[in-house]
Design a protein around this motif. Sequence first.
Motif, PDB file in Angstrom:
ATOM      1  N   LYS B  15       0.848  -1.199   0.000  1.00 41.47           N
ATOM      2  CA  LYS B  15       0.000   0.000   0.000  1.00 41.47           C
ATOM      3  C   LYS B  15       0.883   1.248   0.000  1.00 41.47           C
ATOM      4  O   LYS B  15       2.006   1.236   0.485  1.00 41.47           O
ATOM      5  N   ARG B  16       0.367   2.263  -0.619  1.00 42.16           N
ATOM      6  CA  ARG B  16       1.024   3.557  -0.817  1.00 42.16           C
ATOM      7  C   ARG B  16       2.039   3.560  -1.967  1.00 42.16           C
ATOM      8  O   ARG B  16       2.538   4.623  -2.331  1.00 42.16           O
ATOM      9  N   GLN B  17       2.327   2.384  -2.539  1.00 37.23           N
ATOM     10  CA  GLN B  17       3.171   2.368  -3.729  1.00 37.23           C
ATOM     11  C   GLN B  17       2.340   2.718  -4.953  1.00 37.23           C
ATOM     12  O   GLN B  17       1.114   2.862  -4.876  1.00 37.23           O
ATOM     13  N   SER B  18       3.002   2.869  -6.088  1.00 34.83           N
ATOM     14  CA  SER B  18       2.310   3.190  -7.324  1.00 34.83           C
ATOM     15  C   SER B  18       2.409   2.017  -8.297  1.00 34.83           C
ATOM     16  O   SER B  18       3.294   1.159  -8.182  1.00 34.83           O
ATOM     17  N   VAL B  19       1.481   2.002  -9.237  1.00 32.37           N
ATOM     18  CA  VAL B  19       1.454   0.926 -10.241  1.00 32.37           C
ATOM     19  C   VAL B  19       0.860   1.493 -11.535  1.00 32.37           C
ATOM     20  O   VAL B  19       0.051   2.440 -11.499  1.00 32.37           O
ATOM     21  N   ALA B  20       1.281   0.934 -12.643  1.00 26.38           N
ATOM     22  CA  ALA B  20       0.744   1.358 -13.941  1.00 26.38           C
ATOM     23  C   ALA B  20       0.393   0.141 -14.766  1.00 26.38           C
ATOM     24  O   ALA B  20       1.129  -0.854 -14.778  1.00 26.38           O
ATOM     25  N   ARG B  64      -6.365   9.492  -6.828  1.00 26.15           N
ATOM     26  CA  ARG B  64      -5.300   8.482  -6.870  1.00 26.15           C
ATOM     27  C   ARG B  64      -5.170   7.778  -8.215  1.00 26.15           C
ATOM     28  O   ARG B  64      -4.160   7.170  -8.504  1.00 26.15           O
ATOM     29  N   LYS B  78      -2.942   4.501 -14.169  1.00 31.18           N
ATOM     30  CA  LYS B  78      -2.000   4.568 -13.061  1.00 31.18           C
ATOM     31  C   LYS B  78      -2.741   4.732 -11.739  1.00 31.18           C
ATOM     32  O   LYS B  78      -3.762   5.426 -11.672  1.00 31.18           O
ATOM     33  N   ILE B  79      -2.204   4.109 -10.701  1.00 32.48           N
ATOM     34  CA  ILE B  79      -2.736   4.252  -9.351  1.00 32.48           C
ATOM     35  C   ILE B  79      -1.587   4.706  -8.468  1.00 32.48           C
ATOM     36  O   ILE B  79      -0.535   4.067  -8.411  1.00 32.48           O
ATOM     37  N   GLN B  80      -1.800   5.842  -7.801  1.00 32.41           N
ATOM     38  CA  GLN B  80      -0.758   6.377  -6.928  1.00 32.41           C
ATOM     39  C   GLN B  80      -1.357   7.334  -5.913  1.00 32.41           C
ATOM     40  O   GLN B  80      -1.913   8.368  -6.305  1.00 32.41           O
ATOM     41  N   PRO B  81      -1.299   7.033  -4.621  1.00 31.65           N
ATOM     42  CA  PRO B  81      -0.785   5.810  -4.004  1.00 31.65           C
ATOM     43  C   PRO B  81      -1.880   4.739  -3.910  1.00 31.65           C
ATOM     44  O   PRO B  81      -3.068   5.061  -3.810  1.00 31.65           O
ATOM     45  N   ALA B  82      -1.476   3.492  -3.942  1.00 33.82           N
ATOM     46  CA  ALA B  82      -2.459   2.406  -3.892  1.00 33.82           C
ATOM     47  C   ALA B  82      -2.964   2.172  -2.470  1.00 33.82           C
ATOM     48  O   ALA B  82      -2.241   2.376  -1.494  1.00 33.82           O
TER      49      ALA B  82
END
Lengths: 110, 117
Positions: B15-20, B64, B78-82
């Motif tokens: 959690k709080r990391q990002s992903v694309a 987010r 993109k999700i940031q932060p997850a």
Amino acid sequence: SQQGEEDPQALSIQEGENATMNCSYKTSINNLQWYRQNSGRGLVHLILIRSNEREKHSGRLRVTLDTSKKSSSLLITASRAADTASYFCAYNTNAGKSTFGDGTTLTVKP
Amino acid sequence: EAGVAQSPRYKIIEKRQSVAFWCNPISGHATLYWYQQILGQGPKLLIQFQNNGVVDDSQLPKDRFSAERLKGVDSTLKIQPAKLEDSAVYLCASSVSSDFRNTGELFFGEGSRLTVL
């Protein structure tokens, strides 16, 4: 919920029997579509019925649409074990909004 | 004809990391959709593009989530932060229809399964 509603949530039948699943929605639609999803896979389009149609057939699939009741049904005849999957309805409004139901999980036992 | 391509198929993040996530629709398809599918539920529309313009992003958590469709072809989400509740399958779909008001058959990719720990 803004999702369409489908019932039953789960259905278990024997091979060779017919399976019927229902979908209800809450607004005026342009068309309604049914999709199939095997576990862990994407959705695959099965059939589209327009708002001015009442019934449509495709192979072992029969779809009905009743716009006065805002409901649709999908009938799979002579089911096979390979029909085991989740089935979703998606209704599409004239504004281009496409909303999926929460699906019916069908299990066909050999 | 090649189908809708998505990558990665699986992603695990804290959690709080990002992903694309990336999606390449079927060639010539004007409309592209991103859906979120939580286990046991139907797909929920996040964003709909017509060519490279946004038609509907009313259910996209814009604090987010972000999405773009470069040159009207492929797209990234993109999700940031997850957050933990973002754990789901992210499905990309495309449609040949150039009239977003007349939704035809959607072609789906295999999806990108996200697990947020």
